[in-house]
Design a protein around this motif. Structure first.
Motif, PDB file in Angstrom:
ATOM      1  N   ASP A 136      -4.045 -52.270  19.738  1.00 51.17           N
ATOM      2  CA  ASP A 136      -3.410 -50.985  19.459  1.00 51.17           C
ATOM      3  C   ASP A 136      -1.923 -51.106  19.166  1.00 51.17           C
ATOM      4  O   ASP A 136      -1.290 -50.131  18.794  1.00 51.17           O
ATOM      5  CB  ASP A 136      -3.608 -50.016  20.632  1.00 51.17           C
ATOM      6  N   CYS A 137      -1.361 -52.307  19.337  1.00 55.12           N
ATOM      7  CA  CYS A 137       0.077 -52.457  19.121  1.00 55.12           C
ATOM      8  C   CYS A 137       0.461 -52.073  17.696  1.00 55.12           C
ATOM      9  O   CYS A 137       1.539 -51.537  17.456  1.00 55.12           O
ATOM     10  CB  CYS A 137       0.540 -53.866  19.455  1.00 55.12           C
ATOM     11  N   TYR A 138      -0.420 -52.310  16.745  1.00 59.17           N
ATOM     12  CA  TYR A 138      -0.144 -51.930  15.364  1.00 59.17           C
ATOM     13  C   TYR A 138      -0.047 -50.409  15.258  1.00 59.17           C
ATOM     14  O   TYR A 138       0.805 -49.889  14.545  1.00 59.17           O
ATOM     15  CB  TYR A 138      -1.241 -52.460  14.432  1.00 59.17           C
ATOM     16  N   ASN A 139      -0.935 -49.725  15.962  1.00 61.41           N
ATOM     17  CA  ASN A 139      -0.886 -48.263  15.968  1.00 61.41           C
ATOM     18  C   ASN A 139       0.405 -47.762  16.587  1.00 61.41           C
ATOM     19  O   ASN A 139       1.008 -46.807  16.091  1.00 61.41           O
ATOM     20  CB  ASN A 139      -2.082 -47.689  16.726  1.00 61.41           C
ATOM     21  N   PHE A 140       0.838 -48.400  17.680  1.00 63.07           N
ATOM     22  CA  PHE A 140       2.060 -47.958  18.352  1.00 63.07           C
ATOM     23  C   PHE A 140       3.279 -48.193  17.475  1.00 63.07           C
ATOM     24  O   PHE A 140       4.212 -47.391  17.449  1.00 63.07           O
ATOM     25  CB  PHE A 140       2.212 -48.645  19.706  1.00 63.07           C
ATOM     26  N   GLY A 141       3.277 -49.293  16.727  1.00 66.00           N
ATOM     27  CA  GLY A 141       4.372 -49.540  15.782  1.00 66.00           C
ATOM     28  C   GLY A 141       4.407 -48.485  14.695  1.00 66.00           C
ATOM     29  O   GLY A 141       5.478 -47.983  14.321  1.00 66.00           O
ATOM     30  N   ALA A 142       3.244 -48.133  14.177  1.00 67.40           N
ATOM     31  CA  ALA A 142       3.165 -47.108  13.133  1.00 67.40           C
ATOM     32  C   ALA A 142       3.602 -45.749  13.679  1.00 67.40           C
ATOM     33  O   ALA A 142       4.342 -45.008  13.012  1.00 67.40           O
ATOM     34  CB  ALA A 142       1.745 -47.035  12.585  1.00 67.40           C
ATOM     35  N   ILE A 143       3.165 -45.430  14.883  1.00 67.32           N
ATOM     36  CA  ILE A 143       3.537 -44.147  15.492  1.00 67.32           C
ATOM     37  C   ILE A 143       5.050 -44.069  15.693  1.00 67.32           C
ATOM     38  O   ILE A 143       5.674 -43.051  15.400  1.00 67.32           O
ATOM     39  CB  ILE A 143       2.796 -43.945  16.842  1.00 67.32           C
ATOM     40  N   GLY A 144       5.654 -45.153  16.156  1.00 62.20           N
ATOM     41  CA  GLY A 144       7.112 -45.177  16.333  1.00 62.20           C
ATOM     42  C   GLY A 144       7.838 -44.951  15.018  1.00 62.20           C
ATOM     43  O   GLY A 144       8.852 -44.239  14.958  1.00 62.20           O
ATOM     44  N   SER A 145       7.331 -45.556  13.947  1.00 63.50           N
ATOM     45  CA  SER A 145       7.934 -45.366  12.626  1.00 63.50           C
ATOM     46  C   SER A 145       7.807 -43.907  12.176  1.00 63.50           C
ATOM     47  O   SER A 145       8.750 -43.331  11.625  1.00 63.50           O
ATOM     48  CB  SER A 145       7.260 -46.271  11.599  1.00 63.50           C
ATOM     49  N   LEU A 146       6.637 -43.321  12.405  1.00 63.97           N
ATOM     50  CA  LEU A 146       6.437 -41.914  12.032  1.00 63.97           C
ATOM     51  C   LEU A 146       7.350 -40.985  12.833  1.00 63.97           C
ATOM     52  O   LEU A 146       7.894 -40.011  12.285  1.00 63.97           O
ATOM     53  CB  LEU A 146       4.981 -41.510  12.233  1.00 63.97           C
ATOM     54  N   GLU A 147       7.521 -41.281  14.121  1.00 65.56           N
ATOM     55  CA  GLU A 147       8.411 -40.450  14.947  1.00 65.56           C
ATOM     56  C   GLU A 147       9.842 -40.498  14.415  1.00 65.56           C
ATOM     57  O   GLU A 147      10.511 -39.469  14.288  1.00 65.56           O
ATOM     58  CB  GLU A 147       8.366 -40.928  16.399  1.00 65.56           C
ATOM     59  N   ALA A 148      10.314 -41.711  14.089  1.00 70.36           N
ATOM     60  CA  ALA A 148      11.679 -41.863  13.579  1.00 70.36           C
ATOM     61  C   ALA A 148      11.825 -41.205  12.203  1.00 70.36           C
ATOM     62  O   ALA A 148      12.841 -40.562  11.916  1.00 70.36           O
ATOM     63  CB  ALA A 148      12.049 -43.339  13.516  1.00 70.36           C
ATOM     64  N   PHE A 149      10.820 -41.366  11.353  1.00 69.74           N
ATOM     65  CA  PHE A 149      10.862 -40.747  10.020  1.00 69.74           C
ATOM     66  C   PHE A 149      10.913 -39.228  10.144  1.00 69.74           C
ATOM     67  O   PHE A 149      11.682 -38.557   9.446  1.00 69.74           O
ATOM     68  CB  PHE A 149       9.654 -41.184   9.188  1.00 69.74           C
ATOM     69  N   ASN A 150      10.100 -38.672  11.036  1.00 72.55           N
ATOM     70  CA  ASN A 150      10.113 -37.232  11.256  1.00 72.55           C
ATOM     71  C   ASN A 150      11.480 -36.770  11.730  1.00 72.55           C
ATOM     72  O   ASN A 150      11.984 -35.736  11.282  1.00 72.55           O
ATOM     73  CB  ASN A 150       9.034 -36.836  12.264  1.00 72.55           C
ATOM     74  N   LYS A 151      12.115 -37.544  12.616  1.00 70.33           N
ATOM     75  CA  LYS A 151      13.462 -37.207  13.106  1.00 70.33           C
ATOM     76  C   LYS A 151      14.448 -37.208  11.937  1.00 70.33           C
ATOM     77  O   LYS A 151      15.290 -36.322  11.814  1.00 70.33           O
ATOM     78  CB  LYS A 151      13.873 -38.212  14.185  1.00 70.33           C
ATOM     79  N   ARG A 152      14.331 -38.198  11.070  1.00 65.00           N
ATOM     80  CA  ARG A 152      15.251 -38.294   9.932  1.00 65.00           C
ATOM     81  C   ARG A 152      15.066 -37.127   8.964  1.00 65.00           C
ATOM     82  O   ARG A 152      16.026 -36.547   8.468  1.00 65.00           O
ATOM     83  CB  ARG A 152      15.034 -39.608   9.200  1.00 65.00           C
ATOM     84  N   VAL A 153      13.833 -36.761   8.693  1.00 63.80           N
ATOM     85  CA  VAL A 153      13.549 -35.704   7.712  1.00 63.80           C
ATOM     86  C   VAL A 153      13.783 -34.317   8.298  1.00 63.80           C
ATOM     87  O   VAL A 153      14.410 -33.463   7.679  1.00 63.80           O
ATOM     88  CB  VAL A 153      12.095 -35.829   7.195  1.00 63.80           C
ATOM     89  N   ASN A 154      13.269 -34.076   9.517  1.00 59.80           N
ATOM     90  CA  ASN A 154      13.300 -32.730  10.099  1.00 59.80           C
ATOM     91  C   ASN A 154      14.385 -32.528  11.152  1.00 59.80           C
ATOM     92  O   ASN A 154      14.580 -31.409  11.606  1.00 59.80           O
ATOM     93  CB  ASN A 154      11.939 -32.398  10.718  1.00 59.80           C
ATOM     94  N   GLY A 155      15.016 -33.623  11.571  1.00 60.98           N
ATOM     95  CA  GLY A 155      16.073 -33.498  12.564  1.00 60.98           C
ATOM     96  C   GLY A 155      15.573 -33.317  13.987  1.00 60.98           C
ATOM     97  O   GLY A 155      16.352 -33.049  14.891  1.00 60.98           O
ATOM     98  N   GLU A 156      14.265 -33.428  14.188  1.00 60.67           N
ATOM     99  CA  GLU A 156      13.694 -33.227  15.519  1.00 60.67           C
ATOM    100  C   GLU A 156      12.856 -34.436  15.908  1.00 60.67           C
ATOM    101  O   GLU A 156      12.015 -34.891  15.136  1.00 60.67           O
ATOM    102  CB  GLU A 156      12.824 -31.975  15.527  1.00 60.67           C
ATOM    103  N   LEU A 157      13.098 -34.950  17.113  1.00 60.78           N
ATOM    104  CA  LEU A 157      12.320 -36.083  17.606  1.00 60.78           C
ATOM    105  C   LEU A 157      11.093 -35.554  18.349  1.00 60.78           C
ATOM    106  O   LEU A 157      11.215 -34.851  19.347  1.00 60.78           O
ATOM    107  CB  LEU A 157      13.153 -36.958  18.546  1.00 60.78           C
TER     108      LEU A 157
END
Length: 171
Positions: A136-157
């Motif tokens: 599942d480590c690959y999933n956790f890496g992808a999820i972390g990237s999505l969280e950061a991308f969402n923060k960058r685009v929407n300003g909310e973590l």
């Protein structure tokens, strides 16, 4: 002579208290991770490994508190097993023709920082546990990237979670 005896008694009582604390933590660890070693010798074996892991964690975290290292540690569900028995992931294969790009031409004269702590910038959520599902480590890496991308685009973590997909047997 009486003073020396009192010091020895206090020292032994102090080490008994530490041993009891370790034992209490061992009981909590077994309960939290649903471990059960019915044979006393097996329990003692895993307890000894647990104590070593506990000591390593305490020593490392003392260094963290002193500012000597940049991260803290905690016990994990494998802390009562020898390190060679911990689950191993296959090595990451890197292509022979892998070339690291030189981006200096693309960015011009912009100064690149030596390091960036994304925690300080608010782009990182809490640490998540993979649980018992290996890979599942690959999933956790992808999820972390999505969280950061969402923060960058929407300003909310926003902390995202993974729902485990457990295969079921078909009749």
């Amino acid at each position: 002579m009486h003073t020396l005896f009192c010091i020895a008694v206090f020292a032994s009582v102090d080490s008994i208290a530490v041993a009891l604390t370790d034992l209490e933590q061992w009981k909590e660890f077994k309960h939290a991770h649903e471990k059960n070693y019915p044979h006393p010798a097996t329990d003692a074996y895993h307890y000894a490994i647990f104590q070593k892991s506990l000591k390593e964690v305490k020593e490392h975290n003392a260094k963290y508190e002193a500012g000597e290292v940049t991260y803290s540690k905690k016990l994990v569900k494998y802390s009562d097993l020898p390190k060679e028995q911990w689950p191993q992931l296959p090595p990451l294969l890197i292509s022979d023709n892998f070339i690291e790009d030189d981006i200096s031409e693309d960015i011009g004269n912009v100064e690149i920082p030596e390091a960036i702590d994304w925690r300080e910038k608010g782009y990182v959520t809490h640490v998540k546990s993979e649980g018992a599902i290996c890979g599942d480590c690959y999933n956790f890496g992808a999820i972390g990237s999505l969280e950061a991308f969402n923060k960058r685009v929407n300003g909310e973590l926003v902390a995202l979670t993974i729902l485990a997909m457990v295969p079921t047997q078909l009749p």
